[in-house]
Design a protein around this motif. Sequence first.
Motif, PDB file in Angstrom:
ATOM      1  N   HIS A  15       0.813  -1.210   0.000  1.00 49.18           N
ATOM      2  CA  HIS A  15       0.000   0.000   0.000  1.00 49.18           C
ATOM      3  C   HIS A  15       0.854   1.272   0.000  1.00 49.18           C
ATOM      4  N   LEU A  16       1.946   1.277   0.741  1.00 56.05           N
ATOM      5  CA  LEU A  16       2.817   2.451   0.746  1.00 56.05           C
ATOM      6  C   LEU A  16       3.461   2.678  -0.625  1.00 56.05           C
ATOM      7  N   SER A  17       3.719   1.594  -1.343  1.00 55.97           N
ATOM      8  CA  SER A  17       4.367   1.737  -2.655  1.00 55.97           C
ATOM      9  C   SER A  17       3.532   2.577  -3.615  1.00 55.97           C
ATOM     10  N   LEU A  23       6.458   6.140  -8.594  1.00 58.69           N
ATOM     11  CA  LEU A  23       6.648   4.681  -8.616  1.00 58.69           C
ATOM     12  C   LEU A  23       5.511   3.979  -9.341  1.00 58.69           C
ATOM     13  N   ARG A  24       4.290   4.359  -9.058  1.00 56.74           N
ATOM     14  CA  ARG A  24       3.135   3.708  -9.680  1.00 56.74           C
ATOM     15  C   ARG A  24       3.167   3.856 -11.207  1.00 56.74           C
ATOM     16  N   PRO A  25       3.399   5.067 -11.745  1.00 57.43           N
ATOM     17  CA  PRO A  25       3.478   5.175 -13.208  1.00 57.43           C
ATOM     18  C   PRO A  25       4.630   4.362 -13.810  1.00 57.43           C
ATOM     19  N   LEU A  26       5.743   4.296 -13.086  1.00 54.84           N
ATOM     20  CA  LEU A  26       6.892   3.520 -13.577  1.00 54.84           C
ATOM     21  C   LEU A  26       6.549   2.033 -13.658  1.00 54.84           C
ATOM     22  N   VAL A  27       5.914   1.516 -12.632  1.00 58.71           N
ATOM     23  CA  VAL A  27       5.528   0.100 -12.619  1.00 58.71           C
ATOM     24  C   VAL A  27       4.491  -0.170 -13.701  1.00 58.71           C
ATOM     25  N   GLU A  33      -0.917  -1.788 -17.043  1.00 62.50           N
ATOM     26  CA  GLU A  33      -1.944  -1.435 -16.068  1.00 62.50           C
ATOM     27  C   GLU A  33      -2.594  -2.663 -15.430  1.00 62.50           C
ATOM     28  N   LYS A  34      -3.007  -3.620 -16.263  1.00 64.89           N
ATOM     29  CA  LYS A  34      -3.702  -4.806 -15.725  1.00 64.89           C
ATOM     30  C   LYS A  34      -2.773  -5.638 -14.843  1.00 64.89           C
ATOM     31  N   LEU A 139       1.619  11.207   2.544  1.00 66.71           N
ATOM     32  CA  LEU A 139       2.318  10.751   1.337  1.00 66.71           C
ATOM     33  C   LEU A 139       1.425  10.909   0.107  1.00 66.71           C
ATOM     34  N   ILE A 140       0.163  10.547   0.245  1.00 63.05           N
ATOM     35  CA  ILE A 140      -0.774  10.709  -0.870  1.00 63.05           C
ATOM     36  C   ILE A 140      -0.992  12.189  -1.166  1.00 63.05           C
ATOM     37  N   ASP A 141      -1.097  13.006  -0.104  1.00 66.74           N
ATOM     38  CA  ASP A 141      -1.249  14.450  -0.301  1.00 66.74           C
ATOM     39  C   ASP A 141      -0.075  15.000  -1.108  1.00 66.74           C
ATOM     40  N   HIS A 142       1.124  14.572  -0.750  1.00 67.08           N
ATOM     41  CA  HIS A 142       2.320  15.029  -1.461  1.00 67.08           C
ATOM     42  C   HIS A 142       2.311  14.554  -2.914  1.00 67.08           C
ATOM     43  N   ARG A 143       1.928  13.311  -3.123  1.00 65.26           N
ATOM     44  CA  ARG A 143       1.891  12.745  -4.480  1.00 65.26           C
ATOM     45  C   ARG A 143       0.843  13.430  -5.349  1.00 65.26           C
TER      46      ARG A 143
END
Length: 187
Positions: A15-17, A23-27, A33-34, A139-143
């Motif tokens: 969840h933190l990742s 990081l999420r767009p890179l992965v 996406e799927k 962290l989500i606020d910052h992202r």
Amino acid sequence: MSWLISGIVLFVAVHLSSAVPGLRPLVRETIGEKAHRGAFAALAVAGFVMIVIGWRSTTPIAVYAPPSWGSTLAFLLMFVAIVLFGASHARTNIKRIVRHPQLSAVALWSVAHLAANGDSRSLLLFGSLGLWALIEMPLIDHRDGEWQRPERASMKNETIGATISVIVFLVLVALHPYYAGVSPLPA
């Protein structure tokens, strides 16, 4: 206890990742996406299963005595947590007030259970997941940047959301002795 700790670490890390900027767009770019959604879900479920196995196999050791009013506070906080959790999955006006209703629900769930339980496994599980929720929000606020409040929801949506939350709460209270082994009703 190792299953419990490993499950918590896996669940929280997954969840933190998603809150780490970039990081999420890179992965998603790398595996698609799927595949990203599937891997996230599979790892989160694996962490949850490990938590359940660890919880059931760990003998609780008393760490502190919960206050006499702890179960009453837990009951009330859990109602609010269920309402917040439900609001995170629906179009309600709660989202206009609370930026992270689901994570706020987890934090309240944690406080509720720590008020009612004073054993080692409760402290580990509820304390660590509550801490994760509190860390995840900024962290989500910052992202994501500045909060864009959603449009006002209709009274129909509010009524449906509230009704579903009350039903879910009552079902969880009724089933709590079966999945948790204790009644959540205040003493």
